[in-house]
Design an enzyme around this catalytic site. Sequence first.
Site, short mmCIF file in Angstrom:
data_model
loop_
_atom_site.label_atom_id
_atom_site.label_comp_id
_atom_site.label_asym_id
_atom_site.label_seq_id
_atom_site.Cartn_x
_atom_site.Cartn_y
_atom_site.Cartn_z
N GLU A 63 0.81 -1.23 0.00
CA GLU A 63 0.00 0.00 0.00
C GLU A 63 0.85 1.29 0.00
N TYR A 106 3.54 1.95 1.93
CA TYR A 106 4.19 2.31 3.19
C TYR A 106 5.70 2.04 3.10
N ARG A 146 2.58 -8.87 3.99
CA ARG A 146 1.65 -8.27 3.02
C ARG A 146 2.49 -7.71 1.88
N HIS A 203 -1.51 3.80 -1.67
CA HIS A 203 -2.57 4.75 -1.32
C HIS A 203 -2.62 5.93 -2.30
N GLN A 230 -18.18 5.01 4.21
CA GLN A 230 -18.67 6.21 4.88
C GLN A 230 -18.43 6.24 6.39
P1 FAD Z 1 -36.27 7.32 3.16
O1 FAD Z 1 -35.24 6.44 2.60
O2 FAD Z 1 -36.70 8.48 2.37
O3 FAD Z 1 -37.53 6.40 3.52
C1 FAD Z 1 -38.77 6.91 3.90
C2 FAD Z 1 -39.84 5.86 3.66
O4 FAD Z 1 -41.05 6.26 4.26
C3 FAD Z 1 -40.17 5.67 2.19
O5 FAD Z 1 -40.09 4.29 1.86
C4 FAD Z 1 -41.59 6.19 2.04
O6 FAD Z 1 -42.33 5.51 1.05
C5 FAD Z 1 -42.12 5.90 3.42
N1 FAD Z 1 -43.29 6.73 3.83
C6 FAD Z 1 -43.41 8.08 3.77
N2 FAD Z 1 -44.61 8.44 4.29
C7 FAD Z 1 -45.23 7.31 4.71
C8 FAD Z 1 -46.48 7.05 5.35
N3 FAD Z 1 -47.30 8.02 5.71
N4 FAD Z 1 -46.78 5.77 5.63
C9 FAD Z 1 -45.97 4.74 5.30
N5 FAD Z 1 -44.78 4.95 4.68
C10 FAD Z 1 -44.41 6.22 4.41
N6 FAD Z 1 -26.97 7.64 1.45
C11 FAD Z 1 -25.79 7.22 1.85
O7 FAD Z 1 -25.52 7.19 3.05
N7 FAD Z 1 -24.86 6.78 0.95
C12 FAD Z 1 -25.10 6.78 -0.37
O8 FAD Z 1 -24.23 6.40 -1.14
C13 FAD Z 1 -26.35 7.22 -0.82
N8 FAD Z 1 -26.63 7.25 -2.13
C14 FAD Z 1 -27.86 7.68 -2.54
C15 FAD Z 1 -28.14 7.69 -3.89
C16 FAD Z 1 -29.37 8.12 -4.34
C17 FAD Z 1 -29.65 8.14 -5.80
C18 FAD Z 1 -30.36 8.52 -3.40
C19 FAD Z 1 -31.71 8.96 -3.86
C20 FAD Z 1 -30.07 8.52 -2.05
C21 FAD Z 1 -28.83 8.11 -1.61
N9 FAD Z 1 -28.48 8.12 -0.27
C22 FAD Z 1 -27.27 7.66 0.14
C23 FAD Z 1 -29.37 8.70 0.74
C24 FAD Z 1 -30.10 7.66 1.57
O9 FAD Z 1 -30.79 6.78 0.72
C25 FAD Z 1 -31.03 8.38 2.53
O10 FAD Z 1 -30.25 9.18 3.39
C26 FAD Z 1 -31.82 7.40 3.36
O11 FAD Z 1 -32.59 6.57 2.55
C27 FAD Z 1 -32.75 8.14 4.32
O12 FAD Z 1 -33.45 7.20 5.06
P2 FAD Z 1 -34.86 7.50 5.73
O13 FAD Z 1 -35.27 6.21 6.32
O14 FAD Z 1 -34.75 8.66 6.62
O15 FAD Z 1 -35.83 7.93 4.56
P1 NAP Z 2 -26.86 17.69 -1.07
O1 NAP Z 2 -25.59 16.96 -0.94
O2 NAP Z 2 -27.26 18.60 0.01
O3 NAP Z 2 -26.78 18.47 -2.44
C1 NAP Z 2 -27.77 19.31 -2.90
C2 NAP Z 2 -27.29 20.12 -4.10
O4 NAP Z 2 -28.31 20.95 -4.51
C3 NAP Z 2 -26.09 20.97 -3.79
O5 NAP Z 2 -25.19 20.85 -4.86
C4 NAP Z 2 -26.64 22.37 -3.70
O6 NAP Z 2 -25.58 23.13 -4.23
C5 NAP Z 2 -27.90 22.31 -4.57
N1 NAP Z 2 -29.01 23.11 -4.05
C6 NAP Z 2 -29.51 23.14 -2.80
N2 NAP Z 2 -30.56 24.00 -2.72
C7 NAP Z 2 -30.73 24.51 -3.96
C8 NAP Z 2 -31.63 25.45 -4.52
N3 NAP Z 2 -32.57 26.01 -3.77
N4 NAP Z 2 -31.51 25.75 -5.82
C9 NAP Z 2 -30.56 25.18 -6.57
N5 NAP Z 2 -29.67 24.29 -6.10
C10 NAP Z 2 -29.75 23.97 -4.80
O7 NAP Z 2 -28.03 16.68 -1.25
P2 NAP Z 2 -28.28 15.46 -2.23
O8 NAP Z 2 -27.35 15.48 -3.39
O9 NAP Z 2 -29.72 15.53 -2.50
O10 NAP Z 2 -27.97 14.21 -1.36
C11 NAP Z 2 -28.75 13.91 -0.21
C12 NAP Z 2 -27.94 13.16 0.77
O11 NAP Z 2 -27.74 11.83 0.28
C13 NAP Z 2 -26.58 13.78 0.92
O12 NAP Z 2 -26.53 14.56 2.09
C14 NAP Z 2 -25.64 12.64 0.93
O13 NAP Z 2 -25.09 12.45 2.21
C15 NAP Z 2 -26.46 11.41 0.58
N6 NAP Z 2 -25.80 10.80 -0.56
C16 NAP Z 2 -24.56 10.33 -0.39
C17 NAP Z 2 -23.89 9.78 -1.45
C18 NAP Z 2 -22.52 9.22 -1.26
O14 NAP Z 2 -21.92 8.79 -2.22
N7 NAP Z 2 -21.98 9.18 -0.08
C19 NAP Z 2 -24.48 9.73 -2.68
C20 NAP Z 2 -25.76 10.23 -2.85
C21 NAP Z 2 -26.39 10.78 -1.77
P3 NAP Z 2 -25.56 24.72 -4.40
O15 NAP Z 2 -26.30 25.22 -3.20
O16 NAP Z 2 -24.14 25.11 -4.45
O17 NAP Z 2 -26.21 24.94 -5.71
FE1 SF4 Z 3 -17.40 0.50 5.86
FE2 SF4 Z 3 -19.69 -0.52 6.75
FE3 SF4 Z 3 -19.64 0.88 4.46
FE4 SF4 Z 3 -18.57 -1.58 4.63
S1 SF4 Z 3 -20.72 -1.02 4.84
S2 SF4 Z 3 -17.65 0.18 3.69
S3 SF4 Z 3 -17.73 -1.53 6.68
S4 SF4 Z 3 -19.18 1.65 6.51
#
Ligand code: FAD
Ligand code: NAP
Ligand code: SF4
Length: 671
Positions: free
Chosen positions: A165, A167, A215, A253, A340
Amino acid sequence: MSFPHLLEPLDLGFTQLKNRVLMGSMHTGLEEEKGGFEKLAAFYKERAAGGVGLIVTGGIAPNMRGRLAPHACQLSFPWQVSKHKIVTDAVHEAGGKICMQILHAGRYSYHPFSLAPSKVKSPITPFTPSAMSARQVNNTIKDYASSANLARKAGYDGVEVMGSEGYLINQFISSRTNKRTDEWGGSYQNRVKFPLAIVKAIRDKVGKDFIIVFRLSMLDLVDNGSTWDEVVELAKSLEAAGVSIINTGIGWHEARVPTIATSVPRGAFAWVTQRLKTEVKVPLVATNRINTPEIAEHIIASGQADMVSMARPFLADAEFVNKAAANQSELINTCIGCNQACLDHTFSMKRATCLVNPRACYETEINFVPTTNKKRIAVMGAGPAGMAFSVYAASRGHEVVLFEAKSEVGGQFNLARKIPGKEEFNETIRYFTNQIKLHKVDLRLNTKLDAAVLKQEKFDEVVISSGVVPRDLKLAGFDDPRVVNYQQVLNREVEIGQKVALIGAGGIGFDMAHFLCEKESSTLQPDKWLKQWGIDKEYQQAGGLTDEAEHHPSREIYLLQRKTSKMGKGLGKTTGWIHRSVLKQHEVNMMTGVSYEKFDNEGLHIKVGEESQVLAVDNVVLCAGQESNRSLVDEMKATGLPVHLIGGVDVAAELDAKRAIRQGAELAMSI
Ligand code: FAD
Ligand code: NAP
Ligand code: SF4
């Protein structure tokens, strides 16, 4: 037996390992915490009890200047032995075996006293190392041997010498970093004297019946790395010098190739270990992105390696091996490779844990003990927060009814899993689905929870986990059907043209750009993926890279943000660069400092600074963040029942699944 090759014992002559599973080295952060060794002991003990054949600790420095960071752990003095004994006793009590990794960081040390073979700064650290004098080289070799001897006194079953890696040892081996003109530099034979002297010194000191894992960097993935012939030569010399096992190291790295991120195909580097199989007799360990018993079994059964190393999969599930042995791999909480909560934490000097398993490294602090006050709890939403709460609360004995408005559990993970390279997110949904059944959570799909439902059934408390909704932007022309949000695109509710502007460049904006430019996920096609990143399976050049990587831009994409800061600044510390590289490969236009004006038949009208521009795009996709889905919160509170908010409905800003799952677990622990 379900995984006969994986679970077969391995005879090392003087000792036997109970199976072919090596838990790879991970720095947890507990090593440096006050009282951390007791917590570390509990962490390793659970993994030993969970069936791991051989555990390797996080890297421990053999001397002060070899520490990775100023306060990093070191084993050089007899008074440091006793705290390690807490760990080794705990592992042995649970029937396990454990090696201590000795790691000298060389020029990767994050302090001004770093030492390296030559005064060559690394591209990933701010400090320029001092070149070691010949005396310092000799003393460092002695320090390795002395550290190994102290490890033996502390009860370890062996040591792993970190030789990969990028090192210190790797820095000696490679002409990229070793510019010395004395006996430790110049020819390859001179450059490998350092690792060989270390192994011989350790073997002399600890005797024959002590495991030495080396390693070995088998694929450096940097310019001027080792050639394949050099790797083979060193492996043979290491075998002759007395190593018991050779573990595989992939990539320095500083390499600009992902090696462990979620987008790396499973088992993508096992072919490297396989190349060495016919060259040495000593057992070889395959590594990198091995995260299921099925892929691990395949690697061993097909003769690619004698053992497999998995590290993060044991953060995700301490019981991995026992579940595999019981033919219950569908119950394994699979590591999704997101980094993460593990590596991103380590690089931010925080204690490592796991996104899918918040108990990891918190074994003495987070526990789900049976409740003495059983409650009937209604949960609104089966996203990550709601699912985690439900299974942990039910495991304590609460009666949980989980309402999900949609036809499937998973919430936004059902969108995340559609992104190329995020296929692993399927595993978390599969895991929670099975846990919901196992703990007899009453799951009601296609059922919206509201006050009317609460009137029909008796509940003691309500948990709202209704997540988030995409932020809508009310600008001129944004009511046009060509302006859509990311959910509509991922759910394939709309057709998207060749030219697209994405508003918002957070995690979802980046993912959306990737989704739109990669028609078929290269993560599911290992050979295509290797070509995409310029990795040469034929190993024609030193370091294993090709001259040209293969890229095929498929759409014209503009990724826009209002901020003037670097694109993707908020992405994961260890993965943000990968997302940026993928978008560069696909020639995505990234624009900062943008303000949005209107959309019409000409396209998206924007201003960058004072300059107006029209992006002639077919579609605009809104990825502009999210807002809490609180439409039913007041209605729920009005029922008079205790109401708890977790996940996105609690706070939408900076929400990720790590917080959602952890909040669910913490509430389940206390309710
Ligand atoms: P949600 O996932 O939004 O779940 C809420 C649930 O509640 C839904 O299933 C909805 O249908 C249900 N619901 C709402 N109202 C009601 C009701 N009245 N009765 C019954 N059910 C209801 N996070 C990461 O950490 N790493 C990532 O790499 C990552 N990548 C992402 C990529 C994409 C494209 C997207 C869209 C999100 C990503 N996220 C990622 C974000 C992550 O998915 C969210 O942070 C997470 O799902 C939030 O969890 P939650 O349970 O709070 O809400
Ligand atoms: P986000 O990270 O908060 O990004 C939102 C984007 O929208 C920013 O680029 C922001 O940039 C823009 N924005 C916000 N308000 C706006 C407005 N009023 N008008 C125009 N642009 C606006 O949120 P997200 O991309 O929706 O992701 C949601 C969460 O999912 C994130 O917090 C992240 O942790 C998680 N997630 C993680 C991964 C991962 O790989 N780890 C991948 C997907 C999602 P400007 O304000 O500069 O325009
Ligand atoms: Fe790290 Fe857990 Fe994500 Fe695996 S699932 S990469 S152990 S945080």
